[in-house]
Design an enzyme around this catalytic site. Structure first.
Site, PDB file in Angstrom:
ATOM      1  N   LEU A 149      29.102 -51.674  34.513  1.00 17.38           N
ATOM      2  CA  LEU A 149      28.324 -50.458  34.698  1.00 17.38           C
ATOM      3  C   LEU A 149      28.311 -50.185  36.197  1.00 17.38           C
ATOM      4  CD1 LEU A 149      25.177 -51.050  32.411  1.00 17.38           C
ATOM      5  CD2 LEU A 149      27.218 -49.709  31.882  1.00 17.38           C
ATOM      6  N   ASP A 150      28.314 -48.920  36.584  1.00 22.70           N
ATOM      7  CA  ASP A 150      28.191 -48.600  37.998  1.00 22.70           C
ATOM      8  C   ASP A 150      26.928 -49.241  38.554  1.00 22.70           C
ATOM      9  OD1 ASP A 150      30.466 -47.041  37.825  1.00 22.70           O
ATOM     10  OD2 ASP A 150      29.363 -45.172  37.556  1.00 22.70           O
ATOM     11  N   LYS A 151      26.951 -49.554  39.830  1.00 25.65           N
ATOM     12  CA  LYS A 151      25.809 -50.213  40.469  1.00 25.65           C
ATOM     13  C   LYS A 151      24.500 -49.504  40.169  1.00 25.65           C
ATOM     14  CE  LYS A 151      24.033 -51.589  45.014  1.00 25.65           C
ATOM     15  NZ  LYS A 151      24.295 -51.611  46.482  1.00 25.65           N
TER      16      LYS A 151
END
Length: 334
Positions: A149-151
């Protein structure tokens, strides 16, 4: 301007690069990039901001300022270890057995170490939580990681604890035999209210740090979406509402896929610093500020899959975190 050959010396705080710039007048970051060819301009700008650059012993900063002639020195921070280290970071564990672990990742936590986020990642937390059982699974740099998942995207993630689980989960993701649904709060709303977005996604030709919908090249990307709720009234008849809650189901897993796809439909995710082109209306901006949202309003709400070892059907669902819930409450008042 002809810089001397950069010299490398030892320093108790790290290595020091030195180079003399004979004449000034150009932007400092550009002059330093020429004087220190082994360092990128972006890296030099970061080092300037960190106070790691000196001119004749005096600290300098501000890459856009004009360079002056003289001896420049750059103190490089110690090289971070290549192997991620365990860190006792609390995790919200939704499920765990001998083969895998499912967690609810908070926004702000990167999945694995990378330049700029060497510590505080999910990998660091997993190494501390799972111990040596995670060591080497999926590679030294990203042990246990089978998807990301994106940060700044929150939500459900699964990680492998054994080789057999890693191989099985990787196969499921490769064949898209995974249920993945995300909740997004958007500026405006995609039209029609339900549909499928199928495009090619690849690196943007104008900004290599961004992904983009491409006419050719790239990789096929498929997202099903449904507008679950709209907020406020359109500014004109037939226009888009100020904001919406959109559920997105992934059939592929391209980098930034949902963010790119919703932006391509004219409904970028609120708070998205990269793909949120155009500013929302004043009431929506006020709601975002009041909610304290400092990231893209995107949450991985559902993750379902067949356990790669036991064959059990597993499904996990979590609610968006407080910043998104608060924003949604405020949007209902538009």
């Amino acid at each position: 301007m002809v810089p001397d050959e950069p010299l490398l010396s030892d320093d108790e705080d790290g290595a020091v690069l030195e180079a003399r710039i004979e004449t000034g007048g150009v932007r400092l970051d550009k002059a330093l990039a020429e004087a220190f060819p082994t360092l990128s301009r972006a890296r030099l700008q970061a080092l300037l901001a960190e106070g790691a650059v000196t001119l004749e012993g005096e600290s300098v900063s501000g890459g856009s300022s004009k360079a002056k002639a003289g001896l420049y020195a750059i103190t490089l921070p110690p090289v971070a270890p290549a192997t991620p280290q365990p860190e006792a970071i609390p995790l919200t564990v939704l499920y765990e057995d001998a083969d895998l672990i499912v967690i609810d990742k908070p926004a702000g936590m990167a999945a694995h170490p990378a330049p700029g986020t060497e510590t505080g990642t999910l990998v660091n937390a997993l190494l501390a939580h799972c111990g040596e059982s995670l060591s080497g699974i999926g590679g030294v740099a990203r042990p246990g990681i089978v998807h990301r998942l994106d940060k700044d995207t929150s939500g459900v993630m699964v990680a492998a604890k054994t080789d057999r689980a890693h191989q099985g989960l990787s196969a499921l993701f490769a064949t898209h035999d995974i249920e993945r649904t995300y909740i997004a709060l958007t500026r405006g709303a995609p039209s029609p209210a339900r549909g499928r977005i199928e495009t090619l996604i690849g690196r943007s030709s104008s900004d290599r740090k961004k992904m983009a919908v491409l006419k050719s090249g790239g990789r096929n990307a498929i997202t099903d979406y449904e507008v679950q709720r709209t907020f406020g009234e359109p500014a004109r008849a037939g226009g888009a509402p100020p904001a919406a809650r959109v559920a997105c189901t992934l059939h592929t897993g391209r980098t930034h896929q949902i963010r790119v796809h919703l932006a391509s439909k004219g409904a970028p995710i609120l708070g998205d610093p990269v793909y949120g082109s155009g500013s929302p209306g004043i009431p929506v901006r006020a709601a975002v500020a009041e909610a304290g949202l400092t990231r893209q309003a995107l949450h991985a709400a559902v993750l379902g899959f067949v356990h790669p070892v036991t064959g059990e059907a597993l499904r996990f669902e979590t609610s968006p975190p407080a910043d998104m819930q608060t924003l949604e409450t405020l949007l209902t008042q538009l």
